[in-house]
Design an enzyme around this catalytic site. Sequence first.
Site, PDB file in Angstrom:
ATOM      1  N   GLN A 251      -4.466  -1.649   8.027  1.00 55.98           N
ATOM      2  CA  GLN A 251      -3.980  -2.710   7.162  1.00 55.98           C
ATOM      3  C   GLN A 251      -5.103  -3.685   6.827  1.00 55.98           C
ATOM      4  O   GLN A 251      -5.270  -4.104   5.686  1.00 55.98           O
ATOM      5  CB  GLN A 251      -2.815  -3.444   7.841  1.00 55.98           C
ATOM      6  CG  GLN A 251      -2.180  -4.509   6.986  1.00 55.98           C
ATOM      7  CD  GLN A 251      -1.677  -3.937   5.683  1.00 55.98           C
ATOM      8  OE1 GLN A 251      -0.976  -2.939   5.663  1.00 55.98           O
ATOM      9  NE2 GLN A 251      -2.069  -4.538   4.575  1.00 55.98           N
ATOM     10  N   HIS A 254      -7.690  -3.350   3.897  1.00 48.23           N
ATOM     11  CA  HIS A 254      -7.309  -3.468   2.482  1.00 48.23           C
ATOM     12  C   HIS A 254      -8.074  -4.587   1.783  1.00 48.23           C
ATOM     13  O   HIS A 254      -8.477  -4.449   0.633  1.00 48.23           O
ATOM     14  CB  HIS A 254      -5.804  -3.727   2.341  1.00 48.23           C
ATOM     15  CG  HIS A 254      -5.012  -2.467   2.231  1.00 48.23           C
ATOM     16  ND1 HIS A 254      -5.195  -1.578   1.205  1.00 48.23           N
ATOM     17  CD2 HIS A 254      -4.044  -1.947   3.012  1.00 48.23           C
ATOM     18  CE1 HIS A 254      -4.360  -0.556   1.366  1.00 48.23           C
ATOM     19  NE2 HIS A 254      -3.660  -0.750   2.456  1.00 48.23           N
ATOM     20  N   GLU A 318       6.091  -6.687   5.062  1.00 50.41           N
ATOM     21  CA  GLU A 318       6.051  -5.569   4.109  1.00 50.41           C
ATOM     22  C   GLU A 318       6.159  -4.249   4.881  1.00 50.41           C
ATOM     23  O   GLU A 318       7.004  -3.414   4.586  1.00 50.41           O
ATOM     24  CB  GLU A 318       4.742  -5.633   3.328  1.00 50.41           C
ATOM     25  CG  GLU A 318       4.569  -4.508   2.311  1.00 50.41           C
ATOM     26  CD  GLU A 318       3.138  -4.410   1.787  1.00 50.41           C
ATOM     27  OE1 GLU A 318       2.229  -5.054   2.364  1.00 50.41           O
ATOM     28  OE2 GLU A 318       2.933  -3.669   0.797  1.00 50.41           O
ATOM     29  N   HIS A 319       5.281  -4.065   5.856  1.00 47.71           N
ATOM     30  CA  HIS A 319       5.296  -2.873   6.717  1.00 47.71           C
ATOM     31  C   HIS A 319       5.647  -3.317   8.137  1.00 47.71           C
ATOM     32  O   HIS A 319       5.053  -4.271   8.637  1.00 47.71           O
ATOM     33  CB  HIS A 319       3.927  -2.204   6.769  1.00 47.71           C
ATOM     34  CG  HIS A 319       3.376  -1.819   5.430  1.00 47.71           C
ATOM     35  ND1 HIS A 319       2.457  -2.593   4.759  1.00 47.71           N
ATOM     36  CD2 HIS A 319       3.612  -0.742   4.639  1.00 47.71           C
ATOM     37  CE1 HIS A 319       2.142  -2.001   3.608  1.00 47.71           C
ATOM     38  NE2 HIS A 319       2.830  -0.882   3.499  1.00 47.71           N
ATOM     39  N   ASP A 352       1.965   5.208   3.210  1.00 45.80           N
ATOM     40  CA  ASP A 352       1.082   4.888   2.095  1.00 45.80           C
ATOM     41  C   ASP A 352       0.861   6.101   1.202  1.00 45.80           C
ATOM     42  O   ASP A 352       0.625   5.962   0.005  1.00 45.80           O
ATOM     43  CB  ASP A 352      -0.283   4.410   2.618  1.00 45.80           C
ATOM     44  CG  ASP A 352      -0.213   3.024   3.224  1.00 45.80           C
ATOM     45  OD1 ASP A 352       0.765   2.302   2.954  1.00 45.80           O
ATOM     46  OD2 ASP A 352      -1.147   2.656   3.977  1.00 45.80           O
ATOM     47  N   HIS A 411      40.703 -15.394 -26.866  1.00 41.03           N
ATOM     48  CA  HIS A 411      40.730 -14.402 -25.788  1.00 41.03           C
ATOM     49  C   HIS A 411      42.189 -14.058 -25.447  1.00 41.03           C
ATOM     50  O   HIS A 411      42.522 -12.904 -25.224  1.00 41.03           O
ATOM     51  CB  HIS A 411      40.044 -14.951 -24.531  1.00 41.03           C
ATOM     52  CG  HIS A 411      38.546 -14.897 -24.580  1.00 41.03           C
ATOM     53  ND1 HIS A 411      37.800 -15.609 -25.476  1.00 41.03           N
ATOM     54  CD2 HIS A 411      37.643 -14.194 -23.824  1.00 41.03           C
ATOM     55  CE1 HIS A 411      36.504 -15.366 -25.262  1.00 41.03           C
ATOM     56  NE2 HIS A 411      36.386 -14.502 -24.273  1.00 41.03           N
TER      57      HIS A 411
END
Lengths: 423, 423
Positions: A251, A254, A318-319, A352, A411
């Site tokens: 991670q 990145h 996220e993960h 991934d 209506h």
Amino acid sequence: MKTYNNPEKSSWSSLCKRAQLEASNLQELVESIYAKVASEGDKALLAYTAQFDGVDLKGLKYDNTTETSIDPELEKAIKDAARNIRKFHKAQRPNDVDIETMPGVRCQMLYRPLETVAIYIPGGTAPLFSTVLMLAIPALEAGVKNIYILTPPDKTGGLNPVISKTAQLLGIQDIFLVGGAQAIAAAALGTESITKADIITGPGNQYVTEAKNLAQSEGVLIDMPAGPSELLVWADNTCKAKYVASDLLSQAEHGSDSQVILLCDSIELVNEIQMELDKQIQNLERITFAEKALQNSRAIVLADEGLQIDFVNQYAPEHLIIVKNNAREYLNKIENAGSIFLGNYTPESAGDYASGTNHTLPTYGFAKNYSGVSLRTFLKSITVQEIDEKGMRAIGPKIEKMAEAELLGAHKNAVTLRLNDLL
Amino acid sequence: MKTYNNPEKSSWSSLCKRAQLEASNLQELVESIYAKVASEGDKALLAYTAQFDGVDLKGLKYDNTTETSIDPELEKAIKDAARNIRKFHKAQRPNDVDIETMPGVRCQMLYRPLETVAIYIPGGTAPLFSTVLMLAIPALEAGVKNIYILTPPDKTGGLNPVISKTAQLLGIQDIFLVGGAQAIAAAALGTESITKADIITGPGNQYVTEAKNLAQSEGVLIDMPAGPSELLVWADNTCKAKYVASDLLSQAEHGSDSQVILLCDSIELVNEIQMELDKQIQNLERITFAEKALQNSRAIVLADEGLQIDFVNQYAPEHLIIVKNNAREYLNKIENAGSIFLGNYTPESAGDYASGTNHTLPTYGFAKNYSGVSLRTFLKSITVQEIDEKGMRAIGPKIEKMAEAELLGAHKNAVTLRLNDLL
């Protein structure tokens, strides 16, 4: 990685903070790019490409008809990953709904694919062919007819061969060599060459992010808000320290704004993993990114398992890797996460690339309210109702009553006329 | 209503144009309201309520604990409508996905409710209790724990009794008397009394729209972009002219910016419906709105049925009434519509109130890419993967190959370490 030993709950919100996003003030610049693309179309795109990418292109469309050759082993790996991704997304197809809510009142929900999908793939050193798989395959499985890729040209005006090959393997024929905010503007507005998109997907830098934000405020869908990638590993002593360290590093590599969190119940485990981190990081090519990312990162020790669960949900990773005894049993405790990885043999890299799940996931705490990309991202729903005479007799008086209370006489009248004929 | 007899396809885009939205430049004003709500919280909300609504409130929370009495017939109608809406939305629950994408690689998709939902109900003459049903019931069925209503106080600082009663019938306890952009800012940011929402839903004026837009750009979900309501009636000679006219008028009475479109294959039918319109409009209380709306409205005659289908899909109506012979057979031709009403006994009012479908639908052509509110609006998805040793042996080398090609060495290493142990 800084260690926090049984921190008070009051400090959690600061422990859940992500790296500050650059408070870039790009709105005016991006609006001016939109205005130029709106008035000049393709011509503006070519001019921006000359200006920002330093390449003079004759046209935007990349001719990808000649078959591209890549390393056959890589080609095989891409095909196998594509098969898994296809299988998992195909399984997500929602069933049409078709019920009678009361006798004579039939209600349905139908699904339709979006018509036009734009996939943005950034330029740069690493060719993100995996993102082509993750965005195009769900769109294809949803039945989208018009899918195109927008990506900046390389220095020679060409395209990375693995991106080219991946598009060929998927049957995506439309690739336009244009990047940055101008590419997003083209998809949001449409030009002579580029069809206005129903949804704009894919990662990008701050200009792309701002341009997607503007597209969204004008009614074009986007996949999700942008933010740096992140991982929380929730471990106990059944984990292997070297595996956890390798996941944290995968991670961290990145980018320097990536964030990794280690959550467990023992300082000894933290120390063991820290030693593995120190050892493994030395061999990484992207050591500079990883080192910087680890500076924003935290090891959190909480003795109480209930508190650990609360922390995971407050962080909304996220993960989320769960390497604990009977890891699967914790699934029903997790409210907020993009994607979850269970056990020692499920590294984040699997999701991934190849397990089948989507890697386009909500970051930055957005897992609290956003979902990752799925088949549903590329579908819309339409409802249908059909009422017969019997149904109208039963439901009509209720509609009259409610329309009257909302002071909407026409209506009510639409029902009264019909009921009168059914007396 | 202006009539167009077999217009050329080249003119369709102007025939599909909606009334221009006021290009209001409210961004600065709404940003200043956000800033004040961010710094002063509840105090700012009470001050804005005094300033904009002319009411000095002691607190924001409305005490709705004393049971409210309304016309028993109306109460019964609301309960029956709620039952239909509940039934249809319950049927939309998606199934969890759980498959092996390859031996040893298990992938799942799980669903979780959002945690906090804000429902905005505008003030004004007509109390929109039906919108409370349409937003709260799907959220409740999704399992949302924290649902609250934001609505401006009336002139006396109170709340319309039908809104109060509807909330009581649904068990929604949290009602805050605050309206306008400040209400949306409170839901987007959170204050002492009001919890930050995961999604902000509900209609509103241009201030509310701009404030929802800002909320969205900061990562809070919204239901959909705003726009005036609209109806397309697609008819043939099996329709009853007076019913069609009553449906067109029920749409037109919403407001002067509403739009109604009549699509059919015969001028005679247009004339017959026009005569009914002229007759029925005289009896409407909201005749001024309806007359203005009809000025923006169009009757379109297309002899060719294929062209009629193309026109419907290009217009992408919020509401689509199909009153044609074998109306149901046209469903599979419709790509773009919010909600479809089949046959002579299915007026739009049925879906507005009681059939069971949701009345919060995409307007302004957004039916091309947006869906109406559904159970899914209040759910998010989480993916899960679990790989065993056999799965890792099979998938690992593919991940290594792909990570290497994306120049992500630590991603590769996370797999290599594991594969080495499995040799």
